[in-house]
Design a protein around this motif. Structure first.
Motif, PDB file in Angstrom:
ATOM      1  N   GLN A   2     -18.306  43.983 -58.241  1.00  0.00           N
ATOM      2  CA  GLN A   2     -18.962  43.058 -57.311  1.00  0.00           C
ATOM      3  C   GLN A   2     -20.345  43.572 -56.937  1.00  0.00           C
ATOM      4  O   GLN A   2     -21.319  42.843 -56.986  1.00  0.00           O
ATOM      5  CB  GLN A   2     -18.098  42.899 -56.059  1.00  0.00           C
ATOM      6  N   SER A  56      -4.742  40.422 -46.105  1.00  0.00           N
ATOM      7  CA  SER A  56      -6.185  40.233 -45.949  1.00  0.00           C
ATOM      8  C   SER A  56      -6.530  38.976 -45.163  1.00  0.00           C
ATOM      9  O   SER A  56      -7.607  38.900 -44.566  1.00  0.00           O
ATOM     10  CB  SER A  56      -6.867  40.160 -47.322  1.00  0.00           C
ATOM     11  N   ASP A  57      -5.649  38.000 -45.177  1.00  0.00           N
ATOM     12  CA  ASP A  57      -5.924  36.739 -44.477  1.00  0.00           C
ATOM     13  C   ASP A  57      -5.975  36.924 -42.965  1.00  0.00           C
ATOM     14  O   ASP A  57      -6.532  36.084 -42.261  1.00  0.00           O
ATOM     15  CB  ASP A  57      -4.871  35.681 -44.836  1.00  0.00           C
ATOM     16  N   ASN A  94     -10.483  43.107 -45.783  1.00  0.00           N
ATOM     17  CA  ASN A  94     -10.178  42.307 -46.966  1.00  0.00           C
ATOM     18  C   ASN A  94      -9.782  43.283 -48.076  1.00  0.00           C
ATOM     19  O   ASN A  94     -10.632  43.880 -48.727  1.00  0.00           O
ATOM     20  CB  ASN A  94     -11.417  41.490 -47.344  1.00  0.00           C
ATOM     21  N   GLN A  97     -13.718  43.595 -56.954  1.00  0.00           N
ATOM     22  CA  GLN A  97     -12.818  42.536 -56.496  1.00  0.00           C
ATOM     23  C   GLN A  97     -11.561  42.578 -57.366  1.00  0.00           C
ATOM     24  O   GLN A  97     -11.647  42.600 -58.598  1.00  0.00           O
ATOM     25  CB  GLN A  97     -13.530  41.191 -56.649  1.00  0.00           C
ATOM     26  N   THR A 130      -8.497  42.775 -50.948  1.00  0.00           N
ATOM     27  CA  THR A 130      -8.694  42.394 -52.346  1.00  0.00           C
ATOM     28  C   THR A 130     -10.014  42.970 -52.852  1.00  0.00           C
ATOM     29  O   THR A 130     -10.331  42.857 -54.015  1.00  0.00           O
ATOM     30  CB  THR A 130      -8.719  40.862 -52.525  1.00  0.00           C
ATOM     31  N   VAL A 131     -10.758  43.589 -51.931  1.00  0.00           N
ATOM     32  CA  VAL A 131     -12.013  44.243 -52.302  1.00  0.00           C
ATOM     33  C   VAL A 131     -11.830  45.749 -52.092  1.00  0.00           C
ATOM     34  O   VAL A 131     -11.419  46.170 -51.016  1.00  0.00           O
ATOM     35  CB  VAL A 131     -13.176  43.719 -51.440  1.00  0.00           C
TER      36      VAL A 131
HETATM   37  C1  LIG Z   1     -11.905  38.639 -49.688  1.00  0.00           C
HETATM   38  O1  LIG Z   1     -13.033  38.847 -50.508  1.00  0.00           O
HETATM   39  C2  LIG Z   1     -13.088  37.992 -51.649  1.00  0.00           C
HETATM   40  C3  LIG Z   1     -14.295  38.404 -52.454  1.00  0.00           C
HETATM   41  O2  LIG Z   1     -15.410  38.614 -51.665  1.00  0.00           O
HETATM   42  C4  LIG Z   1     -13.151  36.537 -51.190  1.00  0.00           C
HETATM   43  O3  LIG Z   1     -13.157  35.680 -52.324  1.00  0.00           O
HETATM   44  C5  LIG Z   1     -11.958  36.233 -50.316  1.00  0.00           C
HETATM   45  O4  LIG Z   1     -12.068  34.925 -49.805  1.00  0.00           O
HETATM   46  C6  LIG Z   1     -11.888  37.222 -49.150  1.00  0.00           C
HETATM   47  N1  LIG Z   1     -10.660  36.969 -48.395  1.00  0.00           N
HETATM   48  C7  LIG Z   1     -10.652  36.869 -47.082  1.00  0.00           C
HETATM   49  C8  LIG Z   1      -9.350  36.617 -46.445  1.00  0.00           C
HETATM   50  O5  LIG Z   1     -11.685  36.958 -46.426  1.00  0.00           O
END
Ligand SMILES: *[C@@H]1O[C@H](CO)[C@@H](O)[C@H](O)[C@H]1NC(C)=O
Ligand SMILES: *[C@@H]1O[C@H](CO)[C@@H](O)[C@H](O)[C@H]1NC(C)=O
Ligand SMILES: *[C@@H]1O[C@H](CO)[C@@H](O)[C@H](O)[C@H]1NC(C)=O
Length: 217
Positions: free
Chosen positions: A130, A79-80, A86, A61, A88-89
């Motif tokens: 993670q 990612s939103d 996503n 993460q 950020t992963v």
């Molecule tokens: C992306 O993954 C992270 C970690 O699993 C999570 O905290 C975050 O909410 C996710 N973002 C979206 C847009 O799903």
């Protein structure tokens, strides 16, 4: 009117698909290319061919280490969108031994964690482990594993068939008596070969129709 009713669900489903298009913004190629790669895999076999080789596959993460972080804001915005991964992963398969030889001495999960962080730090990001899928070392690849239960059973069955073949064939050759035991003869290689190659003719016209099957034999 009746015919239009049929189209209502189709239009509804189309709207569902078009809706995010109206809301979400499009990203340019330049923006897209600034995102960290979703996957990266080092070469597995060349890594573990080294004596000290250590290869780990894990999911990290990403979080920013400074604020504001324009690049990270873009990652989050991208990612939103529900249609996007996503980002950020990130998923990484690292040859830890070659990439981060300095990390030797601690356990494997700590090494891959440190290794990923070394890569993320110049971008003012922190990579948090993670999921650790696995870590394989050179030693794991060289140890010969004993065959498991199913493999053993299969081998025993093959050996048993071979033994019965040998015994049956020996019986066929040694036993010159006219009346041979059919059960043992079923395993004789010579008897089976003769039955396989004998030319077959039948008086029964119904069986003649199956002559093609005899040909295949
Ligand atoms: C992306 O993954 C992270 C970690 O699993 C999570 O905290 C975050 O909410 C996710 N973002 C979206 C847009 O799903
Ligand atoms: C590795 O070491 C760290 C700290 O020494 C510890 O927290 C962690 O549980 C260890 N992991 C494994 C898989 O042994
Ligand atoms: C691999 O095995 C050797 C000898 O059996 C041992 O000295 C070495 O520490 C092992 N390496 C790893 C990464 O476990």
């Amino acid at each position: 009117m009746k015919t239009y009713i049929h189209h209502v669900p189709v239009v509804f489903v189309l709207c569902l698909f078009l809706l995010p298009n109206i809301i979400a913004r499009d990203f340019t190629d330049e923006e897209y290319l600034t995102l960290p790669r979703l996957f990266h895999l080092d070469d597995y076999h060349s890594c573990l061919s080294q004596k000290d080789g250590l290869y780990c596959l894990a999911k990290f993460q990403l979080t920013p280490t400074q604020s504001p972080h324009i690049a990270y804001d873009l990652i989050k915005e991208y990612s939103d969108d529900v249609r996007h991964f996503n980002r950020t992963v990130i998923h990484r398969g690292y040859c830890v031994s070659a990439r981060c030889p300095d990390t030797a001495g601690v356990n494997a999960s700590l090494r891959i964690q440190k290794c990923a962080n070394l890569r993320a730090r110049p971008h003012h990001l922190k990579a948090t482990l993670q999921t650790l899928h696995y870590c394989h070392s050179h030693n794991d690849t060289v140890t010969d594993k004993p065959p498991d239960l199913l493999q053993s059973i299969f081998l025993y069955i093959v050996y048993a068939i071979l033994c019965l073949n040998i015994l049956g064939t020996m019986y066929d050759f040694v036993w010159n008596d006219k009346k041979k035991n059919v059960l043992i003869m079923a395993w004789s290689v010579r008897a089976n070969w003769q039955r396989l190659t004998v030319s077959y003719e039948s008086k029964d016209p119904r069986l003649s129709n199956l002559a093609i099957l005899q040909g295949c034999r």
